[in-house]
Scaffold this active site. Sequence first.
Site, PDB file in Angstrom:
ATOM      1  NE  ARG A  21     -12.460 -16.601  -1.055  1.00 38.58           N
ATOM      2  CZ  ARG A  21     -11.792 -16.362  -2.255  1.00 38.58           C
ATOM      3  NH1 ARG A  21     -10.755 -15.437  -2.178  1.00 38.58           N
ATOM      4  NH2 ARG A  21     -12.304 -16.833  -3.263  1.00 38.58           N
ATOM      5  CB  SER A  38     -18.411 -17.307 -13.115  1.00 35.63           C
ATOM      6  OG  SER A  38     -17.396 -17.912 -12.404  1.00 35.63           O
ATOM      7  CB  CYS A  42      -8.991 -18.196 -21.872  1.00 42.81           C
ATOM      8  SG  CYS A  42      -9.017 -16.704 -20.955  1.00 42.81           S
TER       9      CYS A  42
END
Length: 237
Positions: A21, A38, A42
């Site tokens: 970005r 990715s 959790c």
Amino acid sequence: MKVVIIGGVAGGPSLATRLRRITEKAEIVLLERGDHISYASCALPYYLGGVITDRDSLIERTPAILKQKNNIDVRVNNEVTAIDPVRQVLTVTELKTGEQYEEGYDKLVLATGARPVLPPITGINEVDNAFMIRSMTDADHIKSFMDAHQPQNVTVLGAGAAGVELAENFRHAGLAVTLVDQAQQVMQPYDSELTPFIQAELTQHDIRVILGQSVAMVQDQGARWCWLMVSICQPTC
Ligand SMILES: Cc1cc2nc3c(=O)[nH]c(=O)nc-3n(C[C@H](O)[C@H](O)[C@H](O)COP(=O)(O)OP(=O)(O)OC[C@H]3O[C@@H](n4cnc5c(N)ncnc54)[C@H](O)[C@@H]3O)c2cc1C
């Protein structure tokens, strides 16, 4: 500028996309020795407990998406085995083929996370029904075992946050759950005034909690039983 990032779970891909970005000009390479990038570590306990049923929903971004949307060159099953900071060159092994190659960099980012510490428990490496959980691949192995053998009992070693979550989820899935920790309380980082409430909640849900005792030996009690390690982690480098 060429930026190479080692490690592709949480830190690595966040940094890679943030960098993209900021600049469209940098060449960004992300190297991950595991099978996936990715993904939501959790959420793994909820996947194992059947609360999350769609495995694909655990994966935020695939290498193909990062290439297409962010022009990031992601290589899974590629392990960095050496860093030469003088030449600014990495030695990388392509794990599927065993082929070794060198990859140069201008900037290097280590997002290599941590690896579980396996306590010295007799028999832990000899039985087929003892597992450690850290990665999506670990979760896949546990899920395959559960699907194939339908275990009725699980003993979770380690009553930290992940251990408590796993205990909750296995109970949700209908297994008889024992949670063991050598500490005198569950959720060790929490103040001891708070943790009895958590322990009481676990007991109320029929989770057997054993504290102040460490597991010395694991024995194969048949496939209806499953041992699960939730171990403390130490940095990978
Ligand atoms: C079951 C479970 C539940 C969790 N629940 C929570 C939670 O509820 N909340 C929370 O905040 N955190 C939770 N965590 C912790 C969270 O997953 C980690 O803090 C997070 O994944 C750390 O991200 P990371 O990118 O720093 O490192 P990691 O996730 O460890 O990723 C590092 C990657 O680097 C790769 N790597 C290492 N060395 C090399 C090398 N030489 N070459 C190539 N690749 C390499 C590794 O294969 C690994 O995939 C949980 C973890 C587990 C296992």
